[in-house]
Write a protein that holds these residues in place. Sequence first.
Motif, short mmCIF file in Angstrom:
data_model
loop_
_atom_site.label_atom_id
_atom_site.label_comp_id
_atom_site.label_asym_id
_atom_site.label_seq_id
_atom_site.Cartn_x
_atom_site.Cartn_y
_atom_site.Cartn_z
N PHE A 158 1.02 -1.10 0.10
CA PHE A 158 0.07 0.05 -0.22
C PHE A 158 0.95 1.26 0.52
O PHE A 158 2.25 1.32 0.42
N GLY A 159 0.80 2.58 -0.69
CA GLY A 159 0.89 3.45 -0.56
C GLY A 159 0.41 4.39 0.17
O GLY A 159 -0.90 4.05 0.94
N HIS A 160 0.97 5.62 0.06
CA HIS A 160 0.19 6.89 0.81
C HIS A 160 0.61 8.18 0.33
O HIS A 160 1.54 8.59 0.04
N PHE A 161 -0.52 9.31 0.94
CA PHE A 161 -0.99 10.45 0.24
C PHE A 161 -0.40 11.40 1.52
O PHE A 161 -1.22 10.93 2.75
N GLY A 162 0.26 11.97 1.26
CA GLY A 162 -0.06 13.55 2.48
C GLY A 162 1.37 12.84 3.41
O GLY A 162 1.11 13.66 4.16
N GLU A 163 2.19 12.37 3.33
CA GLU A 163 3.30 11.53 3.82
C GLU A 163 3.89 12.57 4.28
O GLU A 163 4.32 13.64 3.28
#
Length: 495
Positions: A467-472
Amino acid sequence: MADAPYTIVACADGVFEQKIGTCGSEAEHCAGKRLAPSIKLLSSTIVDGRRTVRVTRPFAGASPDHHTFDPAVDVTLDVITAIGYSQPFEHHKAHRHATITLLEGSGQPTCVCDEGARGDLCENGGVRCTHFVKRCWPPQRDADGTHYPFGDLLQQRNPTCNSASYIGGLRCCSHGRILLDADQEERPELLRYHHKYRFWFQEYTPPVRTPGQWSYLRARMPDGDDVAPPKFVVLEEGRRQCEAIEACHAISVSHEGPHPPPPDKPVLVLFKGKANLHIAIEATSTSSWYTYRMATPASHVDLERLYHQTEADAGEYDVPPAFATPGVPIPGYEDWPLGVPTPGTTCTGACPTPEHPTRYGPDCECEHTITMHLNISEKRLIYAGGHCHAPSCIDIRLYRNDSGTPELMCAQTTEYGGGNIATDKFDEAGFVALPPCLWEGEGLDPAPWLPANTPVFSVKRNRNTRFGHFGEMASWQMRGVSFPKMPPAQQVPFF
């Protein structure tokens, strides 16, 4: 040559590649090391006393020490040209700064001005649109070395750097904007809430010159007597020695040599059994002995705020999933090939490959890494807190690199609560903490002093196996003091 550049050397008997300036600090102009050959010599001719050499080599470097020519990054290259005194590879006779521009192949047009395609970030219905391009600090070099700061978001094609590729995150959260799914009802009511704060403080006491509070510390002159108690030593190593020797009563950590430092550079002293004090120094002497005058320092010093972002001043960044899924493109990396790790990703174990794009073995583990290089000047760090979002955060680390060998200053890793609240009321089961780094005080290491233009770099790692993550985010919120050089308000006047 502090950045140890890749070099091509041409002489009468051929062409070779060299990485120069690899001998460490204070030896940046050394010859360095010879690299494995990757260049093919096409021709070498002499006309009217001038040699012309034509060579070719692949764009990709044969090793990390061979420069990789990336047309997307190296549109313009800064170079140094130099000529020697003779055929042996030795110190140059003359040199000059120059630039090289990479153009398209023969017969192909080359763009000389591109304002880029503008991408708008809009709400549903195409309203309240905005557009932006973030700096993202790409690597830059000139004839004197590396520009600071610089990061690797642009090299990784991170979608956060402009609105045309932006996927989601902090920019979506502006005043009055309601973030709901398309099928959710937007209610007109507003939520009202209250904040309550409690502040603990200590009264500030300014510096005071106390009559009769004197101390005479004797420092050895080149032709003087031996140092007599109280012993006078220097630097952090001396501090540790002083604390271990019963006869040592005072210590300097900001001055080396027999002569006194200028009056605006106080000495930090430690008296056995007493708190640390700052003393003013009278810049006169009698015979071979200097006179030091004591004064009571201020009760507190200003902890200046230092703020730096590993995400290259972008305010946030995206952590893409390690691999694209067949039929499900990665937002921001829609054209990314199957079975190939996304930019910034490294993996171990049986993970997807171009031949097996859906294989995820039980031991497949992937992590995404970004880095940022910058300078910090004349600060002694007391507190450093990295910003790392749970649950994907692995760690965030801060290094200093003024010696040429990176030295870890702060490593922050996630700690999970075990539920032992009987002995620690904050140890809640399942909760995640990211304790900061602290220096000075009982049981803590001495604060690291960073002189002018100290190169430091930050490394941030997140899990992204599936999984990826936005706004890290990966910022450093730090506090420090400007010792050993004291602000004018803290300096104690002479009698």
